[in-house]
Design a protein around this motif. Structure first.
Motif, PDB file in Angstrom:
ATOM      1  N   ALA A  29       5.755   2.357  27.002  1.00  0.00           N
ATOM      2  CA  ALA A  29       5.132   2.055  28.293  1.00  0.00           C
ATOM      3  C   ALA A  29       5.476   0.618  28.679  1.00  0.00           C
ATOM      4  CB  ALA A  29       3.613   2.253  28.202  1.00  0.00           C
ATOM      5  N   CYS A  30       6.752   0.355  28.804  1.00  0.00           N
ATOM      6  CA  CYS A  30       7.229  -1.002  29.101  1.00  0.00           C
ATOM      7  C   CYS A  30       6.632  -1.499  30.414  1.00  0.00           C
ATOM      8  CB  CYS A  30       8.742  -1.031  29.171  1.00  0.00           C
ATOM      9  SG  CYS A  30       9.569  -0.136  27.838  1.00  0.00           S
ATOM     10  N   ASN A  31       6.496  -0.591  31.362  1.00  0.00           N
ATOM     11  CA  ASN A  31       6.005  -1.005  32.690  1.00  0.00           C
ATOM     12  C   ASN A  31       4.505  -1.270  32.723  1.00  0.00           C
ATOM     13  OD1 ASN A  31       5.160   1.593  32.519  1.00  0.00           O
ATOM     14  ND2 ASN A  31       6.176   2.332  34.381  1.00  0.00           N
ATOM     15  N   ALA A  32       3.833  -1.138  31.583  1.00  0.00           N
ATOM     16  CA  ALA A  32       2.437  -1.580  31.520  1.00  0.00           C
ATOM     17  C   ALA A  32       2.393  -3.104  31.609  1.00  0.00           C
ATOM     18  CB  ALA A  32       1.781  -1.110  30.229  1.00  0.00           C
ATOM     19  N   CYS A  33       3.494  -3.754  31.244  1.00  0.00           N
ATOM     20  CA  CYS A  33       3.558  -5.222  31.287  1.00  0.00           C
ATOM     21  C   CYS A  33       4.700  -5.747  32.149  1.00  0.00           C
ATOM     22  CB  CYS A  33       3.716  -5.787  29.874  1.00  0.00           C
ATOM     23  SG  CYS A  33       2.311  -5.449  28.802  1.00  0.00           S
ATOM     24  N   HIS A  34       5.849  -5.060  32.108  1.00  0.00           N
ATOM     25  CA  HIS A  34       7.029  -5.539  32.838  1.00  0.00           C
ATOM     26  C   HIS A  34       7.144  -4.870  34.204  1.00  0.00           C
ATOM     27  CE1 HIS A  34       8.977  -7.626  29.429  1.00  0.00           C
ATOM     28  NE2 HIS A  34       8.445  -6.689  28.676  1.00  0.00           N
ATOM     29  N   GLN A  35       7.553  -5.637  35.203  1.00  0.00           N
ATOM     30  CA  GLN A  35       7.861  -5.059  36.514  1.00  0.00           C
ATOM     31  C   GLN A  35       8.965  -4.025  36.345  1.00  0.00           C
ATOM     32  OE1 GLN A  35       6.577  -5.466  39.465  1.00  0.00           O
ATOM     33  NE2 GLN A  35       5.656  -7.483  39.664  1.00  0.00           N
ATOM     34  N   PRO A  46       0.045 -12.143  36.030  1.00  0.00           N
ATOM     35  CA  PRO A  46       0.411 -13.453  35.478  1.00  0.00           C
ATOM     36  C   PRO A  46       0.331 -13.405  33.940  1.00  0.00           C
ATOM     37  CG  PRO A  46      -1.168 -13.705  37.276  1.00  0.00           C
ATOM     38  CD  PRO A  46      -1.050 -12.236  36.997  1.00  0.00           C
ATOM     39  N   ARG A  47       1.264 -14.104  33.316  1.00  0.00           N
ATOM     40  CA  ARG A  47       1.374 -14.105  31.858  1.00  0.00           C
ATOM     41  C   ARG A  47       0.047 -14.248  31.132  1.00  0.00           C
ATOM     42  NH1 ARG A  47       6.576 -15.293  29.390  1.00  0.00           N
ATOM     43  NH2 ARG A  47       5.960 -16.410  27.545  1.00  0.00           N
ATOM     44  N   GLU A  48      -0.788 -15.191  31.626  1.00  0.00           N
ATOM     45  CA  GLU A  48      -2.023 -15.493  30.899  1.00  0.00           C
ATOM     46  C   GLU A  48      -3.105 -14.424  31.124  1.00  0.00           C
ATOM     47  OE1 GLU A  48      -0.594 -17.337  33.153  1.00  0.00           O
ATOM     48  OE2 GLU A  48      -2.020 -17.749  34.767  1.00  0.00           O
ATOM     49  N   PRO A  82       4.077  -9.604  21.638  1.00  0.00           N
ATOM     50  CA  PRO A  82       3.676  -8.504  22.525  1.00  0.00           C
ATOM     51  C   PRO A  82       4.314  -7.161  22.162  1.00  0.00           C
ATOM     52  CG  PRO A  82       5.322  -9.862  23.611  1.00  0.00           C
ATOM     53  CD  PRO A  82       4.986 -10.548  22.322  1.00  0.00           C
ATOM     54  N   HIS A  83       5.359  -7.173  21.351  1.00  0.00           N
ATOM     55  CA  HIS A  83       6.096  -5.944  21.034  1.00  0.00           C
ATOM     56  C   HIS A  83       5.799  -5.402  19.640  1.00  0.00           C
ATOM     57  CE1 HIS A  83       9.390  -7.328  24.087  1.00  0.00           C
ATOM     58  NE2 HIS A  83       8.361  -6.800  24.697  1.00  0.00           N
ATOM     59  N   SER A  84       6.182  -6.184  18.635  1.00  0.00           N
ATOM     60  CA  SER A  84       6.019  -5.687  17.268  1.00  0.00           C
ATOM     61  C   SER A  84       6.047  -6.860  16.298  1.00  0.00           C
ATOM     62  CB  SER A  84       7.145  -4.715  16.930  1.00  0.00           C
ATOM     63  OG  SER A  84       8.390  -5.389  16.925  1.00  0.00           O
TER      64      SER A  84
HETATM   65  C1  HEC Z   1       1.908  -5.638  26.125  1.00  0.00           C
HETATM   66  C2  HEC Z   1       2.861  -6.061  27.108  1.00  0.00           C
HETATM   67  C3  HEC Z   1       4.314  -5.685  26.891  1.00  0.00           C
HETATM   68  C4  HEC Z   1       4.852  -4.445  26.685  1.00  0.00           C
HETATM   69  C5  HEC Z   1       4.127  -3.117  26.599  1.00  0.00           C
HETATM   70  C6  HEC Z   1       6.285  -4.621  26.604  1.00  0.00           C
HETATM   71  N1  HEC Z   1       6.600  -5.949  26.734  1.00  0.00           N
HETATM   72 FE1  HEC Z   1       8.468  -6.771  26.692  1.00  0.00          FE
HETATM   73  N2  HEC Z   1       7.643  -8.636  26.817  1.00  0.00           N
HETATM   74  C7  HEC Z   1       6.318  -8.911  26.995  1.00  0.00           C
HETATM   75  C8  HEC Z   1       6.125 -10.360  27.058  1.00  0.00           C
HETATM   76  C9  HEC Z   1       4.802 -11.073  27.263  1.00  0.00           C
HETATM   77  C10 HEC Z   1       7.411 -10.928  26.888  1.00  0.00           C
HETATM   78  C11 HEC Z   1       7.754 -12.408  26.858  1.00  0.00           C
HETATM   79  C12 HEC Z   1       7.747 -12.841  25.419  1.00  0.00           C
HETATM   80  C13 HEC Z   1       7.862 -14.332  25.284  1.00  0.00           C
HETATM   81  O1  HEC Z   1       8.232 -15.008  26.236  1.00  0.00           O
HETATM   82  O2  HEC Z   1       7.576 -14.810  24.178  1.00  0.00           O
HETATM   83  C14 HEC Z   1       8.342  -9.819  26.767  1.00  0.00           C
HETATM   84  C15 HEC Z   1       9.721  -9.973  26.625  1.00  0.00           C
HETATM   85  C16 HEC Z   1      10.625  -8.941  26.679  1.00  0.00           C
HETATM   86  C17 HEC Z   1      12.063  -9.106  26.679  1.00  0.00           C
HETATM   87  C18 HEC Z   1      12.792 -10.421  26.625  1.00  0.00           C
HETATM   88  C19 HEC Z   1      13.320 -10.712  25.247  1.00  0.00           C
HETATM   89  C20 HEC Z   1      12.235 -10.794  24.206  1.00  0.00           C
HETATM   90  O3  HEC Z   1      12.152  -9.856  23.364  1.00  0.00           O
HETATM   91  O4  HEC Z   1      11.445 -11.748  24.220  1.00  0.00           O
HETATM   92  C21 HEC Z   1      12.616  -7.839  26.731  1.00  0.00           C
HETATM   93  C22 HEC Z   1      14.092  -7.471  26.753  1.00  0.00           C
HETATM   94  C23 HEC Z   1      11.512  -6.888  26.742  1.00  0.00           C
HETATM   95  N3  HEC Z   1      10.319  -7.591  26.720  1.00  0.00           N
HETATM   96  C24 HEC Z   1      11.649  -5.513  26.774  1.00  0.00           C
HETATM   97  C25 HEC Z   1      10.603  -4.604  26.647  1.00  0.00           C
HETATM   98  C26 HEC Z   1      10.779  -3.149  26.536  1.00  0.00           C
HETATM   99  C27 HEC Z   1      12.118  -2.427  26.560  1.00  0.00           C
HETATM  100  C28 HEC Z   1       9.518  -2.611  26.433  1.00  0.00           C
HETATM  101  C29 HEC Z   1       9.131  -1.157  26.252  1.00  0.00           C
HETATM  102  C30 HEC Z   1       9.729  -0.461  25.099  1.00  0.00           C
HETATM  103  C31 HEC Z   1       8.557  -3.728  26.478  1.00  0.00           C
HETATM  104  N4  HEC Z   1       9.254  -4.913  26.607  1.00  0.00           N
HETATM  105  C32 HEC Z   1       7.185  -3.592  26.424  1.00  0.00           C
HETATM  106  C33 HEC Z   1       5.299  -7.997  27.093  1.00  0.00           C
HETATM  107  C34 HEC Z   1       5.415  -6.629  26.919  1.00  0.00           C
END
Ligand code: HEC
Ligand code: HEC
Ligand code: HEC
Ligand code: HEC
Ligand code: HEC
Length: 174
Positions: free
Chosen positions: A70-76, A86-88, A119-121
């Motif tokens: 659910a990447c779009n729960a956080c990313h546009q 906003p990030r915060e 935010p990921h793993s």
């Molecule tokens: C809970 C919110 C959240 C979810 C869900 C999420 N992201 Fe992110 N993602 C972030 C944030 C916040 C950052 C910025 C991290 C930083 O600046 O330290 C980020 C950064 C990234 C980046 C930039 C490089 C990096 O790893 O820092 C990529 C590419 C990315 N996300 C891809 C994904 C993908 C693909 C998914 C779905 C499989 C996903 N994200 C799901 C919050 C999320």
């Protein structure tokens, strides 16, 4: 066993030969049989237990929405750097996190969940960015902490006494 299969088996044995490594040999054998047991894992070097080897294996825990893709729960969108909020405030969309204690920890007060959580793993508990509690020393000076008599022999078990988020007690004590 049909004769042609047997012949192929013998040919395979000759082909893989004794010089071949066990996994390749296993692949060649299972091409003909299902009953060949998997090759034994390599023996640990002398003086090292299986347990020590296993503890070096890194496993990652994925954050709920990330695991669910659910990447779009956080990313546009995954191709832009903009977030849906906003990030915060990003984390508060799902975590009902009331900042209602008397003392908020510095980074928390400024909405910096990402100072401590990925935010990921993460390979550490609670999606922490580093082994707990070594990450406390990313911001707090180790020498200063250790010079305080209350911290004699505490090692890195900081969160046993301090809440990492907030507290009604001074010094974020639990
Ligand atoms: C809970 C919110 C959240 C979810 C869900 C999420 N992201 Fe992110 N993602 C972030 C944030 C916040 C950052 C910025 C991290 C930083 O600046 O330290 C980020 C950064 C990234 C980046 C930039 C490089 C990096 O790893 O820092 C990529 C590419 C990315 N996300 C891809 C994904 C993908 C693909 C998914 C779905 C499989 C996903 N994200 C799901 C919050 C999320
Ligand atoms: C789209 C909803 C959503 C957003 C946004 C979100 N989370 Fe989560 N978070 C979850 C879910 C779902 C779980 C898993 C809950 C469970 O299994 O107990 C979780 C679990 C966690 C955990 C606990 C992991 C564990 O090992 O117990 C932490 C820490 C966490 N999130 C931090 C964050 C941070 C930091 C942010 C902001 C970058 C954030 N979350 C944003 C949905 C979200
Ligand atoms: C200074 C580091 C730090 C900051 C900043 C931080 N956390 Fe945590 N968080 C931790 C630690 C350490 C744990 C492990 C649990 C414990 O030791 O109490 C944790 C646990 C959690 C958990 C799982 C257990 C629980 O208490 O529900 C969630 C969810 C969570 N944090 C969300 C957040 C969110 C959201 C933010 C930002 C508002 C945030 N954290 C900011 C260090 C931090
Ligand atoms: C991202 C940087 C950062 C991290 C990581 C961090 N802190 Fe802090 N901490 C701060 C800031 C900023 C303050 C507020 C300024 C101050 O009072 O020194 C603070 C204040 C504190 C205070 C209160 C000090 C006082 O005089 O009231 C305690 C206790 C504390 N942190 C413990 C911890 C522990 C334990 C950890 C690890 C779980 C940790 N911190 C991780 C930045 C951080
Ligand atoms: C056995 C409980 C205990 C443990 C474990 C512990 N603290 Fe403390 N800490 C305290 C107490 C009690 C205070 C109150 C301040 C005082 O009396 O000087 C304090 C004060 C602090 C302060 C503010 C005063 C100062 O010395 O700067 C910080 C920052 C701090 N601790 C960080 C940490 C960090 C980082 C760790 C992990 C290495 C840690 N603490 C482990 C009990 C503990």
């Amino acid at each position: 066993m049909r004769v042609s299969t047997l012949a192929a088996y013998v040919a395979a044995l000759l082909l893989v030969g004794p010089a071949c490594n066990p996994p390749a040999r296993h692949a060649a054998l299972t091409f003909f049989f299902d009953g060949v047991p998997p090759p034994k894992p390599p023996e640990p070097p002398p003086g090292q237990t299986d347990e020590a080897a296993a503890s070096r294996k890194i496993t990652y825990t994925e954050h709920g929405p990330y695991a669910a893709k659910a990447c779009n729960a956080c990313h546009q969108s995954t191709s832009s750097n903009s977030f849906v909020a906003p990030r915060e405030q990003l984390c508060f969309q799902c975590h009902d996190f009331k900042l209602d204690k008397k003392y908020l920890h510095g980074p928390l007060a400024s909405g910096g969940c990402l100072a401590c959580h990925d935010p990921h793993s993460s390979q550490y508990r609670y999606l922490l960015v580093a082994e707990s509690d070594t990450f406390c020393f990313r911001c707090h000076d180790r020498t200063a902490i250790e010079s305080n008599p209350v911290h004699q022999d505490v090692g890195e078990r900081c969160t046993e006494c301090h809440d990492p988020h907030m507290s009604d007690n001074e010094y974020l004590l639990r």
